[in-house]
Design an enzyme around this catalytic site. Structure first.
Site, PDB file in Angstrom:
ATOM      1  N   ASN A 103       0.379   0.965   5.738  1.00  0.00           N
ATOM      2  CA  ASN A 103       1.176   0.198   4.780  1.00  0.00           C
ATOM      3  C   ASN A 103       1.952  -0.849   5.566  1.00  0.00           C
ATOM      4  OD1 ASN A 103       4.189   0.923   2.858  1.00  0.00           O
ATOM      5  ND2 ASN A 103       2.806  -0.790   2.711  1.00  0.00           N
ATOM      6  N   GLY A 104       1.820  -2.102   5.142  1.00  0.00           N
ATOM      7  CA  GLY A 104       2.495  -3.185   5.848  1.00  0.00           C
ATOM      8  C   GLY A 104       1.483  -4.235   6.246  1.00  0.00           C
ATOM      9  N   ASP A 136      15.424  -9.624 -15.563  1.00  0.00           N
ATOM     10  CA  ASP A 136      14.148  -9.389 -14.864  1.00  0.00           C
ATOM     11  C   ASP A 136      14.458  -9.204 -13.380  1.00  0.00           C
ATOM     12  OD1 ASP A 136      11.456  -9.122 -14.467  1.00  0.00           O
ATOM     13  OD2 ASP A 136      10.907 -11.043 -15.370  1.00  0.00           O
ATOM     14  N   ASP A 137      13.479  -8.670 -12.615  1.00  0.00           N
ATOM     15  CA  ASP A 137      13.762  -8.368 -11.207  1.00  0.00           C
ATOM     16  C   ASP A 137      13.596  -9.570 -10.287  1.00  0.00           C
ATOM     17  OD1 ASP A 137      10.840  -8.218 -10.046  1.00  0.00           O
ATOM     18  OD2 ASP A 137      10.838  -7.114 -11.918  1.00  0.00           O
ATOM     19  N   CYS A 157       6.216 -13.664   2.133  1.00  0.00           N
ATOM     20  CA  CYS A 157       6.396 -12.468   2.958  1.00  0.00           C
ATOM     21  C   CYS A 157       5.155 -12.291   3.828  1.00  0.00           C
ATOM     22  CB  CYS A 157       6.561 -11.240   2.067  1.00  0.00           C
ATOM     23  SG  CYS A 157       6.616  -9.697   3.016  1.00  0.00           S
ATOM     24  N   GLY A 210      -0.213   0.395  -4.701  1.00  0.00           N
ATOM     25  CA  GLY A 210      -1.523  -0.196  -4.455  1.00  0.00           C
ATOM     26  C   GLY A 210      -2.524   0.328  -5.453  1.00  0.00           C
ATOM     27  N   CYS A 251      12.983  -3.555   4.351  1.00  0.00           N
ATOM     28  CA  CYS A 251      12.706  -4.572   3.322  1.00  0.00           C
ATOM     29  C   CYS A 251      13.666  -4.408   2.149  1.00  0.00           C
ATOM     30  CB  CYS A 251      11.269  -4.397   2.842  1.00  0.00           C
ATOM     31  SG  CYS A 251      10.884  -5.346   1.369  1.00  0.00           S
ATOM     32  N   CYS A 307      15.753  -6.739   6.114  1.00  0.00           N
ATOM     33  CA  CYS A 307      14.988  -7.989   6.082  1.00  0.00           C
ATOM     34  C   CYS A 307      15.209  -8.611   4.714  1.00  0.00           C
ATOM     35  CB  CYS A 307      13.494  -7.729   6.286  1.00  0.00           C
ATOM     36  SG  CYS A 307      12.490  -9.213   6.014  1.00  0.00           S
ATOM     37  N   CYS A 314       0.860  -1.178   0.000  1.00  0.00           N
ATOM     38  CA  CYS A 314       0.000   0.000   0.000  1.00  0.00           C
ATOM     39  C   CYS A 314       0.896   1.227   0.000  1.00  0.00           C
ATOM     40  CB  CYS A 314      -0.853   0.054   1.265  1.00  0.00           C
ATOM     41  SG  CYS A 314      -2.057  -1.276   1.386  1.00  0.00           S
ATOM     42  N   CYS A 336      12.293 -13.378   2.493  1.00  0.00           N
ATOM     43  CA  CYS A 336      11.750 -14.115   1.341  1.00  0.00           C
ATOM     44  C   CYS A 336      12.859 -14.847   0.585  1.00  0.00           C
ATOM     45  CB  CYS A 336      10.962 -13.189   0.419  1.00  0.00           C
ATOM     46  SG  CYS A 336      11.801 -11.666   0.033  1.00  0.00           S
ATOM     47  N   SER A 372      10.493  -2.903 -14.797  1.00  0.00           N
ATOM     48  CA  SER A 372      11.227  -3.131 -13.557  1.00  0.00           C
ATOM     49  C   SER A 372      12.624  -3.730 -13.779  1.00  0.00           C
ATOM     50  CB  SER A 372      10.411  -4.021 -12.622  1.00  0.00           C
ATOM     51  OG  SER A 372      10.003  -5.172 -13.318  1.00  0.00           O
ATOM     52  N   TYR A 409      12.466  -4.044  -6.387  1.00  0.00           N
ATOM     53  CA  TYR A 409      11.290  -3.950  -7.242  1.00  0.00           C
ATOM     54  C   TYR A 409      10.233  -2.959  -6.750  1.00  0.00           C
ATOM     55  CZ  TYR A 409       6.806  -5.405  -9.290  1.00  0.00           C
ATOM     56  OH  TYR A 409       5.598  -5.417  -9.909  1.00  0.00           O
TER      57      TYR A 409
HETATM   58  S1  SF4 Z   1      10.136 -10.994   3.426  1.00  0.00           S
HETATM   59 FE1  SF4 Z   1      11.017 -10.083   1.555  1.00  0.00          FE
HETATM   60  S2  SF4 Z   1       9.397  -8.761   0.721  1.00  0.00           S
HETATM   61 FE2  SF4 Z   1       8.857  -9.249   2.851  1.00  0.00          FE
HETATM   62  S3  SF4 Z   1       9.669  -7.544   4.070  1.00  0.00           S
HETATM   63 FE3  SF4 Z   1      11.254  -9.138   4.068  1.00  0.00          FE
HETATM   64  S4  SF4 Z   1      12.557  -8.658   2.289  1.00  0.00           S
HETATM   65 FE4  SF4 Z   1      10.665  -7.504   2.063  1.00  0.00          FE
END
Ligand code: SF4
Length: 497
Positions: free
Chosen positions: A113-114, A357-358, A394, A38, A248, A445, A11, A448, A295, A254
Site C-alpha cells: 500500500n502506497g 462534502d469532504d 499526491c 481498493g 497522510c 504530510c 490499496c 496535496c 464521506s 476521507y
Molecule cells: S499528498 Fe495528500 S493524499 Fe498524498 S500522502 Fe500527503 S496528505 Fe496524503
C-alpha cells in the site's frame, strides 16, 4: 476509465500468522473490512510451511473469492491485498500479492500500500543487475519483489534489511515466505499499518477496522522505519531507518474508515471535529445542513452541532453503483450524478441548504450536485468542504488528478465557487484540519494542500502512475524495462481463475 473526480484510495493490505486458524478466511474478512481502499483487484497468498500459493484476480474481494477457493488455500500464514492502481494499470498481472521464487527455491508473496517515488531508478537497477520481473507487470510493487528475491545468498529478512533503505516513497508492506510473515513501513509512515493479536497468532492490517472484524486486539502501529518478522520463534522487530513520521492527513479526511483509529485518534471523531471548526470558520444563515453521503456525514454532523442549524438527510446514495464492473449504457451514463446520488425533494424544496462534502477534486461532482439541488427546489446552496483546497497531486499513493485537472490548482476560492455555481463556498483551513487530528503538524504530510512534499521527488518524467508503462521515456530509452522479462517459474504457484 471515467475521469477521477474524487480521491481514489490506494490499496489495503492484510497479513496473518495463525497456526490452527483458517488463515485464508481471516484474510478474506480482513480484506472485506478494507475493501474501500481498493476495489479493482484482490488476492490472497497462503503458506502451509512448505509452499506458497497465490490466488488473485480483477474485481472486488467478494467477486474474486468463493467458499471453495478459500477452502483450497490452506496454511497458517496469509498475505492479502485489495488494489486500486496507483502505479501501473488495472490488469491481472498487476494484481497483488506479487510472487517470486529465489534461485534457492524460497517463495515470496508481497502486498503493498502506497507508492514509491524512485520506481524508475529501482527498475533500472534491477535491469542492470539482470534481475527479471514478471511479464506484463508494471508496478513498483513488482520491481520491489524482484529485488527482494534477487539475493539467494541472504535470508529474506536480511535481503529486506538491505532493500528497504533503498526504497523511497510510501510503502506499508506485508510479505511472506514459506515460514515467516513480515511487515514493514517507510520511514515517514505515510500510509497506516497496524499490528494486532489473536489468541493463537498475529495480524497485520492497513486499518484497525480490519483487526476488529477478525477479532484481533490492537497491539500497536508498525513503526515508521521498522521491519517486523513473525514465525514459530515469535515476533522480532528491527529498525532499518530513523523514523521521521509524516502520516497522510487525508486518511483522516476521507480515506480511512470512520471506525478506524490512527495514531490514537478516532477517524469519526476527527471528522466531526473538522465539521465544528468548519462551522466556526465559515458560518452562514441557512435552514438545513446536509452531507454528501457517506464521506461528508460526520463533518456535516459537526457543522450542524456547532452552528445550531438542523441536520438532515437530503441525498440518498446508490451505495453499490460505484462498485459495479458493468459499463453503464449511454442512457444511464447521461444521468451523471443521479447515478450515484438521488435527492429527497420533499426535504430540499424551499430550503437554504448547507451541503458538506469532504473534498473537491475537479469540481464536476459538486457542480452537478449544486445544479441538482437547485432543480429539486433549494433556495440557496452553500457548499462547505472539510479539507482545504486540493492544489497539488499526491505521489504517495492517492490518485487525485494532475495539477492542471485540479479545479483549485488554477482558481481561487471565489473562482471555484463560481465554477460549481454555489451561493457560497468555504473550505476548512489547514491549521484547523490539523488541530482536529490532534497530531503535531510536524508529523503529518499535507502536500496535496500546501505543496510541501516530505519525501523528495525525482524529476517529473520519472514519476507517476504509468512510470513503467512507457511514459518514462528516459528509462525506456536505455532499454532497462525490456529486460524485466518473465522470471522462470514465477507464475507456477500463482493461480489464475
Ligand atoms: S499528498 Fe495528500 S493524499 Fe498524498 S500522502 Fe500527503 S496528505 Fe496524503
Amino acid at each position: 476509465m471515467e475521469p477521477v473526480d474524487e480521491p481514489r484510495e490506494e490499496c489495503g493490505v492484510f497479513g496473518a500468522w495463525a497456526p490452527g486458524e483458517e488463515v485464508a478466511k481471516l484474510a478474506y474478512y480482513g480484506l472485506y473490512a478494507i475493501q474501500h481502499r481498493g476495489q479493482e483487484a484482490a488476492g490472497i497468498a497462503v503458506s502451509d510451511g512448505s509452499s506458497v500459493v497465490v490466488y488473485k484476480d480483477i474485481g472486488l474481494v467478494s467477486q474474486v473469492f468463493d467458499e471453495s477457493t478459500l477452502s483450497s488455500l490452506r496454511g497458517h500464514i496469509a498475505v492479502g491485498h485489495c488494489r486500486y492502481s496507483t502505479t501501473g494499470g488495472n490488469s491481472w498481472e498487476n494484481a497483488q500479492p506479487t510472487f517470486r521464487t529465489t534461485t534457492t527455491g524460497t517463495s515470496i508473496a508481497l502486498g503493498h500500500n502506497g507508492n514509491l517515488v524512485n520506481t524508475s531508478e529501482l527498475a533500472k537497477r534491477a535491469a542492470n543487475e539482470g534481475i527479471k520481473g514478471l511479464s506484463g507487470a508494471s508496478t513498483d510493487s513488482d520491481v520491489m519483489t524482484s529485488l527482494l528475491a534477487a539475493r539467494p545468498d541472504l535470508s529474506i529478512e536480511a535481503a529486506a534489511m538491505e532493500l528497504l533503505p533503498t526504497l523511497r516513497g510510501a510503502f506499508s508492506l506485508v510479505f511472506m515466505d514459506e515460514h515467516t510473515l513480515y511487515a514493514a513501513r517507510d520511514a515517514q509512515g505515510v500510509r497506516p499499518l497496524v499490528l494486532g493479536r489473536l489468541e493463537r497468532g498475529w495480524v497485520i492490517a492497513s486499518e484497525t477496522a480490519a483487526l476488529d472484524i477478525v477479532g484481533a486486539s490492537f497491539v500497536r502501529e508498525v513503526e515508521p522505519g521498522e521491519l517486523i518478522a513473525i514465525d514459530a520463534d515469535g515476533l522480532r522487530s528491527q529498525r532499518w531507518a530513523v523514523p521521521e513520521p509524516k502520516g497522510c492527513v487525508f486518511e483522516y479526511v476521507y480515506l480511512a474508515r470512520p471506525d478506524t483509529t490512527i495514531s490514537g485518534r478516532g477517524v469519526h471523531a476527527t471528522r466531526v471535529e473538522i465539521g465544528r471548526r468548519l462551522a466556526r470558520e465559515h458560518p452562514v444563515e441557512a435552514d438545513l445542513v446536509i452531507p454528501t453521503p457517506e464521506s461528508g456525514t460526520p463533518a456535516a454532523i459537526g457543522y450542524a452541532e456547532e452552528s445550531g442549524i438542523p441536520y438532515g438527510q437530503g441525498l440518498v446514495k446508490n451505495a453499490y453503483v460505484g462498485r459495479t464492473f458493468i459499463q453503464p449504457s449511454q442512457t444511464i451514463r447521461q444521468l451523471g450524478i443521479r447515478l450515484k446520488l438521488n435527492p429527497l425533494r420533499d426535504v430540499i424544496r424551499g430550503k437554504r441548504l448547507v451541503v458538506v462534502d469532504d473534498s473537491i477534486v475537479r469540481g464536476n461532482t459538486q457542480r452537478a450536485l449544486v445544479r441538482m439541488l437547485r432543480e429539486s427546489g433549494a433556495l440557496e446552496v452553500h457548499v462547505r468542504i472539510s479539507s482545504p483546497p486540493v492544489k497539488w497531486p499526491c505521489f504517495y499513493g492517492i490518485d487525485f488528478a494532475s495539477r492542471a485537472e485540479l479545479v483549485a490548482g488554477g482558481l481561487d476560492v471565489d473562482g471555484v465557487r463560481a465554477s460549481i455555481g454555489a451561493d457560497s463556498l468555504g473550505y476548512v483551513s489547514l491549521d484547523q484540519l490539523i488541530a482536529a487530528t490532534e497530531q503535531p503538524k510536524s508529523r503529518l504530510c499535507a502536500a496535496c494542500f500546501d505543496g510541501n512534499y516530505p519525501i523528495e521527488l525525482p524529476s517529473a518524467d520519472l514519476i507517476g502512475k504509468h512510470v513503467l508503462e512507457g511514459v518514462s521515456r528516459k528509462v525506456d530509452a536505455e532499454g532497462a524495462l525490456e529486460r524485466l522479462d518473465q522470471a522462470a517459474g514465477a507464475e507456477d504457484a500463482v493461480r489464475r481463475p
